[in-house]
Motif scaffolding. Structure first.
Motif, PDB file in Angstrom:
ATOM      1  N   ALA A  12       0.720  -1.331   0.026  1.00 55.91           N
ATOM      2  CA  ALA A  12       0.224  -0.236  -0.149  1.00 55.91           C
ATOM      3  C   ALA A  12       0.924   1.423  -0.186  1.00 55.91           C
ATOM      4  CB  ALA A  12      -0.549   0.559   1.353  1.00 55.91           C
ATOM      5  N   HIS A  13       2.118   1.168   0.720  1.00 57.11           N
ATOM      6  CA  HIS A  13       2.954   2.149   0.850  1.00 57.11           C
ATOM      7  C   HIS A  13       3.276   3.284  -0.428  1.00 57.11           C
ATOM      8  CE1 HIS A  13       6.593   5.055   1.879  1.00 57.11           C
ATOM      9  NE2 HIS A  13       7.076   3.812   1.571  1.00 57.11           N
ATOM     10  N   TRP A  14       4.456   1.367  -0.535  1.00 55.63           N
ATOM     11  CA  TRP A  14       5.193   2.065  -2.633  1.00 55.63           C
ATOM     12  C   TRP A  14       3.715   2.103  -3.195  1.00 55.63           C
ATOM     13  CZ3 TRP A  14       9.017   3.292  -1.318  1.00 55.63           C
ATOM     14  CH2 TRP A  14       9.842   2.286  -0.509  1.00 55.63           C
ATOM     15  N   ARG A  15       2.352   1.872  -3.264  1.00 56.21           N
ATOM     16  CA  ARG A  15       1.432   1.831  -4.703  1.00 56.21           C
ATOM     17  C   ARG A  15       1.128   3.726  -4.261  1.00 56.21           C
ATOM     18  NH1 ARG A  15      -0.855  -2.079  -3.333  1.00 56.21           N
ATOM     19  NH2 ARG A  15      -2.226  -1.609  -1.960  1.00 56.21           N
ATOM     20  N   ALA A  16       0.895   3.604  -3.132  1.00 54.25           N
ATOM     21  CA  ALA A  16       0.482   5.558  -2.950  1.00 54.25           C
ATOM     22  C   ALA A  16       1.632   5.816  -3.056  1.00 54.25           C
ATOM     23  CB  ALA A  16       0.034   5.234  -1.241  1.00 54.25           C
ATOM     24  N   SER A  17       3.103   5.780  -2.744  1.00 50.03           N
ATOM     25  CA  SER A  17       3.967   6.903  -3.520  1.00 50.03           C
ATOM     26  C   SER A  17       4.485   7.092  -5.037  1.00 50.03           C
ATOM     27  CB  SER A  17       5.148   5.763  -2.744  1.00 50.03           C
ATOM     28  OG  SER A  17       5.694   5.613  -1.651  1.00 50.03           O
ATOM     29  N   ALA A  18       3.784   5.786  -5.423  1.00 53.53           N
ATOM     30  CA  ALA A  18       3.642   5.434  -7.203  1.00 53.53           C
ATOM     31  C   ALA A  18       2.589   6.574  -7.512  1.00 53.53           C
ATOM     32  CB  ALA A  18       3.600   4.493  -8.064  1.00 53.53           C
ATOM     33  N   ASP A  19       1.592   6.520  -7.097  1.00 52.37           N
ATOM     34  CA  ASP A  19       0.262   7.493  -7.502  1.00 52.37           C
ATOM     35  C   ASP A  19       0.506   8.811  -7.161  1.00 52.37           C
ATOM     36  OD1 ASP A  19      -0.926   5.404  -8.379  1.00 52.37           O
ATOM     37  OD2 ASP A  19      -2.166   4.551  -6.387  1.00 52.37           O
ATOM     38  N   GLY A  20       1.699   9.278  -6.000  1.00 52.11           N
ATOM     39  CA  GLY A  20       1.304  10.324  -4.830  1.00 52.11           C
ATOM     40  C   GLY A  20       0.204  11.230  -4.479  1.00 52.11           C
TER      41      GLY A  20
END
Length: 127
Positions: A12-20
């Motif tokens: 979830a963290h890396w997905r949110a990072s990628a999504d900004g």
């Protein structure tokens, strides 16, 4: 906290990072987490300061890709790439968890470089 739950939090963290998505990206951190950037000799104290730093970055990433994530217990390592201004930064994040939240992270950043010709007989190029 079990490893499956930590893995889900990291995904979830890396997905949110990628999504900004700065709020979701920083949910993983304890309020008093520490993040170290050894290459620039910087330490960021606290989730709030880390989120503010990332939110005010003048050159927002244009791409983000997790290459590999591995860990056990409370120590997890993620290799990923970040695209900035047409360049790729190869990045390693080392996260230490306590009670399901990151209490310490160390991040290393490196730009790509050309492989020297002298070692070509012993290596195979990878994508």
């Amino acid at each position: 906290m079990n490893e499956h739950t930590i893995r889900e939090a990291l995904d979830a963290h890396w997905r949110a990072s990628a999504d900004g998505d700065l709020d979701a990206e920083h949910d993983i951190y304890e309020d008093d987490a520490i993040c170290d950037y050894p290459q620039s000799n910087e330490r960021i104290h606290g989730r709030f300061n880390l989120q503010q730093l990332r939110g005010h970055h003048p050159d927002k990433p244009s791409g983000f890709e997790v290459r590999r994530m591995q860990g056990a217990g409370n120590l997890w390592i993620t290799e990923y790439t970040i695209a900035y201004e047409g360049r790729t930064a190869y990045t390693v994040s080392i996260m230490k968890f306590h009670d399901g939240k990151v209490v310490h992270e160390t991040q290393y950043f490196s730009e790509a470089f050309e492989a020297p010709a002298w070692r070509s007989q012993w290596v195979k190029r990878i994508a």
